[in-house]
Design a protein around this motif. Structure first.
Motif, PDB file in Angstrom:
ATOM      1  N   LEU A  63      45.106  35.436  33.714  1.00 18.05           N
ATOM      2  CA  LEU A  63      45.764  35.081  34.969  1.00 18.05           C
ATOM      3  C   LEU A  63      46.774  33.972  34.717  1.00 18.05           C
ATOM      4  O   LEU A  63      46.603  33.156  33.815  1.00 18.05           O
ATOM      5  CB  LEU A  63      44.741  34.588  35.996  1.00 18.05           C
ATOM      6  N   TYR A  64      47.799  33.954  35.524  1.00 16.87           N
ATOM      7  CA  TYR A  64      48.790  32.886  35.482  1.00 16.87           C
ATOM      8  C   TYR A  64      48.553  31.963  36.675  1.00 16.87           C
ATOM      9  O   TYR A  64      48.050  32.404  37.719  1.00 16.87           O
ATOM     10  CB  TYR A  64      50.203  33.463  35.550  1.00 16.87           C
ATOM     11  N   PRO A  65      48.912  30.685  36.554  1.00 17.22           N
ATOM     12  CA  PRO A  65      48.699  29.755  37.675  1.00 17.22           C
ATOM     13  C   PRO A  65      49.287  30.245  39.000  1.00 17.22           C
ATOM     14  O   PRO A  65      48.701  30.033  40.057  1.00 17.22           O
ATOM     15  CB  PRO A  65      49.376  28.464  37.206  1.00 17.22           C
ATOM     16  N   ASP A  66      50.424  30.920  38.952  1.00 14.05           N
ATOM     17  CA  ASP A  66      51.041  31.423  40.184  1.00 14.05           C
ATOM     18  C   ASP A  66      50.246  32.556  40.825  1.00 14.05           C
ATOM     19  O   ASP A  66      50.428  32.855  42.005  1.00 14.05           O
ATOM     20  CB  ASP A  66      52.473  31.900  39.916  1.00 14.05           C
ATOM     21  N   ASP A  67      49.368  33.203  40.037  1.00 16.59           N
ATOM     22  CA  ASP A  67      48.535  34.286  40.574  1.00 16.59           C
ATOM     23  C   ASP A  67      47.476  33.759  41.536  1.00 16.59           C
ATOM     24  O   ASP A  67      47.026  34.489  42.417  1.00 16.59           O
ATOM     25  CB  ASP A  67      47.809  35.028  39.440  1.00 16.59           C
ATOM     26  N   VAL A  68      47.057  32.529  41.314  1.00 18.05           N
ATOM     27  CA  VAL A  68      45.912  31.974  42.040  1.00 18.05           C
ATOM     28  C   VAL A  68      46.416  31.073  43.163  1.00 18.05           C
ATOM     29  O   VAL A  68      46.889  29.966  42.934  1.00 18.05           O
ATOM     30  CB  VAL A  68      44.990  31.173  41.093  1.00 18.05           C
ATOM     31  N   ASN A  69      46.315  31.579  44.392  1.00 22.51           N
ATOM     32  CA  ASN A  69      46.670  30.762  45.553  1.00 22.51           C
ATOM     33  C   ASN A  69      45.568  30.878  46.592  1.00 22.51           C
ATOM     34  O   ASN A  69      44.603  31.608  46.418  1.00 22.51           O
ATOM     35  CB  ASN A  69      48.041  31.159  46.119  1.00 22.51           C
ATOM     36  N   GLU A  70      45.711  30.148  47.654  1.00 21.46           N
ATOM     37  CA  GLU A  70      44.686  30.073  48.693  1.00 21.46           C
ATOM     38  C   GLU A  70      44.315  31.429  49.286  1.00 21.46           C
ATOM     39  O   GLU A  70      43.189  31.641  49.702  1.00 21.46           O
ATOM     40  CB  GLU A  70      45.192  29.165  49.821  1.00 21.46           C
ATOM     41  N   PHE A  71      45.266  32.320  49.332  1.00 21.69           N
ATOM     42  CA  PHE A  71      45.062  33.600  50.009  1.00 21.69           C
ATOM     43  C   PHE A  71      44.661  34.724  49.056  1.00 21.69           C
ATOM     44  O   PHE A  71      44.454  35.857  49.482  1.00 21.69           O
ATOM     45  CB  PHE A  71      46.324  33.977  50.784  1.00 21.69           C
ATOM     46  N   SER A  72      44.547  34.411  47.769  1.00 15.63           N
ATOM     47  CA  SER A  72      44.178  35.416  46.776  1.00 15.63           C
ATOM     48  C   SER A  72      42.722  35.821  46.930  1.00 15.63           C
ATOM     49  O   SER A  72      41.836  34.973  46.971  1.00 15.63           O
ATOM     50  CB  SER A  72      44.367  34.867  45.359  1.00 15.63           C
ATOM     51  N   SER A  73      42.487  37.127  46.997  1.00 17.72           N
ATOM     52  CA  SER A  73      41.135  37.646  46.962  1.00 17.72           C
ATOM     53  C   SER A  73      40.677  37.595  45.513  1.00 17.72           C
ATOM     54  O   SER A  73      41.379  38.055  44.614  1.00 17.72           O
ATOM     55  CB  SER A  73      41.101  39.091  47.459  1.00 17.72           C
ATOM     56  N   MET A  74      39.510  37.020  45.300  1.00 19.24           N
ATOM     57  CA  MET A  74      39.037  36.866  43.926  1.00 19.24           C
ATOM     58  C   MET A  74      38.781  38.213  43.254  1.00 19.24           C
ATOM     59  O   MET A  74      39.069  38.372  42.073  1.00 19.24           O
ATOM     60  CB  MET A  74      37.793  35.995  43.894  1.00 19.24           C
ATOM     61  N   THR A  75      38.264  39.156  44.004  1.00 22.19           N
ATOM     62  CA  THR A  75      37.948  40.451  43.405  1.00 22.19           C
ATOM     63  C   THR A  75      39.141  41.403  43.432  1.00 22.19           C
ATOM     64  O   THR A  75      39.422  42.064  42.439  1.00 22.19           O
ATOM     65  CB  THR A  75      36.745  41.109  44.104  1.00 22.19           C
ATOM     66  N   TYR A  76      39.849  41.495  44.539  1.00 27.18           N
ATOM     67  CA  TYR A  76      40.927  42.470  44.665  1.00 27.18           C
ATOM     68  C   TYR A  76      42.224  41.998  44.013  1.00 27.18           C
ATOM     69  O   TYR A  76      42.855  42.735  43.273  1.00 27.18           O
ATOM     70  CB  TYR A  76      41.178  42.826  46.128  1.00 27.18           C
TER      71      TYR A  76
END
Length: 112
Positions: free
Chosen positions: A21-34
């Motif tokens: 994963l890249y840092p930009d992939d992980v935001n508040e609205f990201s579903s952890m599984t999907y």
């Protein structure tokens, strides 16, 4: 710890436990599984580190809620941790006592 600090810490743990994963992939609205593709191993690794590093919190209620589609967002986990952190009450008492004490001292000096 403020909410933004919790978010940053959770993001760093996700990036450490789920390579690719890249840092930009992980935001508040990201579903952890999907959105992030985390499986049960990744989730358990993340929760284990959070228990050790952030707080001694029982995460089972979050797991139950997160198992419903759309409820496993990074933000939902951050909110869960933020709501269960002990609130510093000493700062409020000290601030109130200090202002109360200042007021009493002013009254005492006026009376004299």
């Amino acid at each position: 710890m403020h909410r933004q600090e919790i978010l940053d810490h959770v993001r760093n743990i996700i990036l450490a436990t789920h390579t690719g994963l890249y840092p930009d992939d992980v935001n508040e609205f990201s579903s952890m599984t999907y959105d992030l593709g985390m499986d049960s191993f990744h989730l358990e690794s993340m929760i284990s580190r959070l228990k050790d590093e952030v707080a001694n919190i029982e995460f089972t209620p979050w797991y139950i809620k997160a198992s419903r589609r759309g409820h496993d967002t990074v933000g939902s986990l951050v909110d869960f941790i933020d709501e269960r952190q002990p609130q510093p009450q000493d700062a409020n008492v000290t601030g109130d006592e200090a202002s109360l004490g200042d007021g009493l001292e002013a009254l005492d000096s006026e009376a004299a």
